[in-house]
Design a protein around this motif. Structure first.
Motif, mmCIF file in Angstrom:
data_model
loop_
_atom_site.group_PDB
_atom_site.id
_atom_site.type_symbol
_atom_site.label_atom_id
_atom_site.label_comp_id
_atom_site.label_asym_id
_atom_site.label_seq_id
_atom_site.Cartn_x
_atom_site.Cartn_y
_atom_site.Cartn_z
ATOM 1 N N LEU A 107 33.465 45.960 32.548
ATOM 2 C CA LEU A 107 34.513 46.291 33.517
ATOM 3 C C LEU A 107 33.833 47.191 34.536
ATOM 4 N N THR A 111 37.413 50.349 37.010
ATOM 5 C CA THR A 111 38.434 49.552 36.309
ATOM 6 C C THR A 111 38.767 50.219 34.976
ATOM 7 N N TYR A 138 44.718 40.780 33.939
ATOM 8 C CA TYR A 138 44.587 42.073 34.619
ATOM 9 C C TYR A 138 45.893 42.460 35.286
ATOM 10 N N HIS A 192 32.733 41.511 39.773
ATOM 11 C CA HIS A 192 33.798 41.835 40.741
ATOM 12 C C HIS A 192 34.747 40.668 41.001
ATOM 13 N N VAL A 194 37.844 39.636 40.138
ATOM 14 C CA VAL A 194 39.240 39.811 40.565
ATOM 15 C C VAL A 194 39.280 40.414 41.976
ATOM 16 N N LYS A 195 38.445 41.421 42.207
ATOM 17 C CA LYS A 195 38.434 42.066 43.529
ATOM 18 C C LYS A 195 38.036 41.059 44.608
ATOM 19 N N LEU A 208 42.893 48.505 39.137
ATOM 20 C CA LEU A 208 42.672 47.333 38.282
ATOM 21 C C LEU A 208 42.591 47.775 36.824
#
Ligand code: URA
Length: 247
Positions: A107, A111, A138, A192, A194-195, A208
Motif C-alpha cells: 500500500l 494509504t 478500497y 498507484h 487506484v490513484k 485511500l
C-alpha cells in the motif's frame, strides 16, 4: 522463530516427509530417522523446535510454521520489511521478525487499511498473482464526483501510459461540498493503480483505505496501527474460496 513442542509423527507430516500420521508410523519403521543424531522409532516422541535437528536418511528436514497477521496500516508507514529512514509495517508487529515476514503486496505510504503480513510465500504469491484476480476493495475520497462516463471507463478498463487497467467495480457512496466518497474494487495491484485510474477520469484521490480482500473485510475494531493474528484456514477460506466480490 517461535519455540514449540510437537510429536515426531506430526512433524514428519508437516515437513512433508510423510503423508499422514499413519504413514509416519510406517515411515519410522522403514527409514532411518534421527533426532539430534539419535535413532528415533517412536511416533509419539516429543521434539522441540527449532532447537532439535531431525534427519531422514542423513538429510536434515525442516518445516516452517506459517503465521498471518492482519494489520490496519496507518498512513505514514512504509509497506516494506526495512527502510533506511522511514517506519515500516514490520515495526508495528514486534512478533514478526522482518527476516522471515513480509507484507503481501504494497500500500502506498499515505494509504491506510488492510495489509496482511506473513511468512507464507505461496500464500503471498497466490494473493498477488494478477492471474488469480483476487478482488481488493478500497474506500476512496476524491475531488468531485464521478459521472456516468467516468464510471463506465472505470468499469471497462482505462488505457494508462504503460498498461490498461482491468475492469473495476465502482460504487458511489456520498458527496459533500466538492468531494465525494466511493468504493472501488479492482483485481490487480499495480503501482498507484487506484490513484491513476481516478486521475485518468479527472479526479484526484484525497484519501485511500483498503477495506477488503476477497470476502475478508478489515475488522472495524482494528484502529490504525493495530493488528490481529488469523489462521491460514480463515484467510484462505475468505480470500480464495468465497471471494464474493466477483466483478
Ligand atoms: N492503489 C493506489 O493508488 N495506492 C495504493 O496504495 C493501493 C492501490
Amino acid at each position: 522463530m517461535e519455540k514449540e513442542t510437537m510429536r515426531l509423527d506430526r512433524f514428519l507430516v508437516l515437513a512433508g516427509a510423510a503423508k499422514s500420521r499413519t504413514d509416519a508410523k510406517k515411515f519410522l519403521r522403514v527409514s532411518l530417522v534421527t533426532v539430534n543424531g539419535v535413532k528415533a522409532t517412536d511416533p509419539e516422541q516429543k521434539i522441540n523446535l527449532p532447537d532439535d535437528s531431525v534427519n531422514v536418511n542423513g538429510k536434515a528436514i525442516t518445516y516452517q510454521k506459517n503465521r498471518y497477521f492482519v494489520l490496519n496500516k496507518p498512513a505514514g508507514v512504509i509497506s516494506a520489511t526495512k527502510d533506511r529512514i522511514g517506519e515500516t509495517v514490520l515495526s508495528l508487529i514486534p512478533e514478526a521478525d522482518p527476516k522471515e515476514y513480509f507484507p503481501v503486496g504494497r500500500l502506498d505510504k499515505d494509504t491506510e487499511g488492510l495489509l496482511i503480513i506473513t511468512n507464507d510465500g505461496a500464500f503471498a504469491h497466490r494473493l498477488t498473482s494478477p492471474r488469480k484476480e483476487v478482488s481488493k476493495t478500497y474506500f476512496v475520497r476524491i475531488t468531485g464526483t464521478v459521472n456516468e462516463d467516468g464510471k463506465r471507463k472505470l468499469e471497462e478498463g482505462i488505457v494508462l501510459a504503460d498498461y490498461t487497467s482491468k475492469p473495476a467495480k465502482y460504487r458511489f457512496l456520498s458527496e459533500e461540498g466538492d468531494t465525494s466518497d466511493c468504493l472501488l474494487t479492482i483485481t490487480e495491484g499495480r503501482f498507484h493503480e487506484v490513484k491513476r485510474m481516478f486521475h485518468a477520469v479527472g479526479h484526484e484521490v484525497l484519501y485511500l483505505k483498503r477495506i477488503q480482500i476477497g470476502s475478508f473485510s478489515l475488522p472495524e475494531s482494528l484502529a490504525p496501527g493495530q493488528y490481529l493474528e488469523y489462521s491460514g484456514e480463515q484467510l484462505h477460506e475468505a480470500i480464495f474460496t468465497t471471494d464474493k466480490n466477483e466483478l
